[in-house]
Design a protein around this motif. Structure first.
Motif, PDB file in Angstrom:
ATOM      1  N   THR A   4       0.835  -1.186   0.000  1.00 39.55           N
ATOM      2  CA  THR A   4       0.000   0.000   0.000  1.00 39.55           C
ATOM      3  C   THR A   4       0.875   1.243   0.000  1.00 39.55           C
ATOM      4  O   THR A   4       1.715   1.421   0.897  1.00 39.55           O
ATOM      5  N   GLU A  29      -3.407   5.718  -0.857  1.00 42.09           N
ATOM      6  CA  GLU A  29      -4.478   5.500   0.111  1.00 42.09           C
ATOM      7  C   GLU A  29      -4.902   6.759   0.877  1.00 42.09           C
ATOM      8  O   GLU A  29      -6.103   7.021   1.014  1.00 42.09           O
ATOM      9  N   ASP A  33      -8.706   8.258   0.666  1.00 41.23           N
ATOM     10  CA  ASP A  33      -9.514   8.413   1.877  1.00 41.23           C
ATOM     11  C   ASP A  33     -10.152   9.791   1.967  1.00 41.23           C
ATOM     12  O   ASP A  33     -11.184   9.967   2.613  1.00 41.23           O
ATOM     13  N   SER A  91      -7.566   1.596 -10.157  1.00 41.38           N
ATOM     14  CA  SER A  91      -6.941   1.756  -8.852  1.00 41.38           C
ATOM     15  C   SER A  91      -7.565   0.795  -7.840  1.00 41.38           C
ATOM     16  O   SER A  91      -8.766   0.868  -7.559  1.00 41.38           O
ATOM     17  N   GLN A  93      -7.038   0.873  -4.704  1.00 39.99           N
ATOM     18  CA  GLN A  93      -7.434   1.672  -3.533  1.00 39.99           C
ATOM     19  C   GLN A  93      -8.828   2.269  -3.727  1.00 39.99           C
ATOM     20  O   GLN A  93      -9.641   2.299  -2.809  1.00 39.99           O
ATOM     21  N   LYS A  97     -12.343   1.417  -1.574  1.00 43.53           N
ATOM     22  CA  LYS A  97     -13.163   2.478  -0.975  1.00 43.53           C
ATOM     23  C   LYS A  97     -14.591   2.422  -1.503  1.00 43.53           C
ATOM     24  O   LYS A  97     -15.558   2.597  -0.747  1.00 43.53           O
TER      25      LYS A  97
END
Length: 270
Positions: A4, A29, A33, A91, A93, A97
């Motif tokens: 990550t 990340e 977020d 992605s 990440q 999410k």
């Protein structure tokens, strides 16, 4: 084993980093977020209204491929409107999410990590609509990559399918400088978004958040007419371009353009 990443990597000369594949190093990340803080789902939903749902329903679309899922905003709204949605992003990440956001709203998203240039290798079947939203197409820096991605979108569609693709109004940025009302797309409070570098081959956006964190995205400044030409050259027959969801606009005014491209031949029966 995947690692990550927590820090963006643009190398020692960020404005020279003009590669399609660099987006993997950009959506780290901590930035992902904060993405929903930038967007503000409620404000964005209010600004868009039912535009995308209406366009899809007018064409009888049922099965939708969201190829730029991001954190899941449109995938979830389209699911809640009754569409059968498959969510794709390059992605990991972003997909994680999006899946989490979906679960919080009572949905289990069907997610697939895929590169647009090889999209049909990783998805199954054909779709009534492909949506590529959030200014995502601008991550492609090479013309061959753009042509390949559009051809993959075209191939993923049923014979009467539709592609909906949006982009920033880079014509205005390149010709007149940056100005944004923040009425659409980026609705978060106290989040600063602006291009700190602009030239014909790169727009480098700076994103500053209330906690003093700063992130960047390197994007190719796509001109409106150029995107429309590429769409026609890969086979789309009829293309309508709206400015901030309006059919009539002055070229400099919109923050975003939305291209609605039909695959169906003009002479095909409905």
């Amino acid at each position: 084993m995947s690692i990550t990443m927590t820090k963006q990597d643009f190398g020692t000369r960020p404005v020279e980093r003009r590669e399609t594949d660099n987006y993997v190093r950009e959506y780290v990340e901590p930035f992902v977020d904060k993405w929903d803080e930038l967007i503000d789902w409620d404000s964005r939903a209010a600004s868009e209204g039912d535009f995308f749902i209406r366009v899809l329903k007018e064409r009888g679309a049922k099965r939708v491929l969201d190829v730029a899922t991001g954190t899941g905003f449109h995938s979830i709204l389209l699911r809640e409107a009754g569409f059968d949605v498959v969510s794709v992003d390059g992605s990991a990440q972003m997909l994680a999410k999006a899946f989490d956001n979906g679960r919080k709203r009572g949905h289990i998203l069907r997610t697939t990590q895929a590169d647009w240039r090889e999209l049909n290798r990783d998805i199954y079947g054909r779709y009534d609509a492909v949506v590529c939203l959030g200014n995502s197409f601008t991550h492609l820096f090479n013309e061959n990559d753009r042509r390949k991605a559009l051809a993959e979108f075209y191939s993923a569609l049923n014979h009467d399918g539709v592609l909906i693709l949006d982009q920033r109004n880079y014509d205005a940025i390149l010709d007149h400088g940056y100005s944004s009302t923040h009425t659409f797309y980026y609705c978060g409070d106290n989040v600063s978004v602006y291009p700190e570098h602009v030239d014909p081959g790169l727009t480098r956006f700076r994103y500053a958040f209330p906690d003093q964190s700063v992130y960047h995205l390197n994007m190719y400044p796509l001109r409106r007419a150029y995107v429309r030409r590429l769409m026609r050259e890969v086979g789309f027959q009829q293309i309508e371009t709206l400015g901030d969801f309006k059919e009539t606009y002055h070229e400099q005014e919109p923050d975003f353009f939305i291209h609605v491209a039909d695959k169906r031949y003009t002479g095909d029966p409905a």
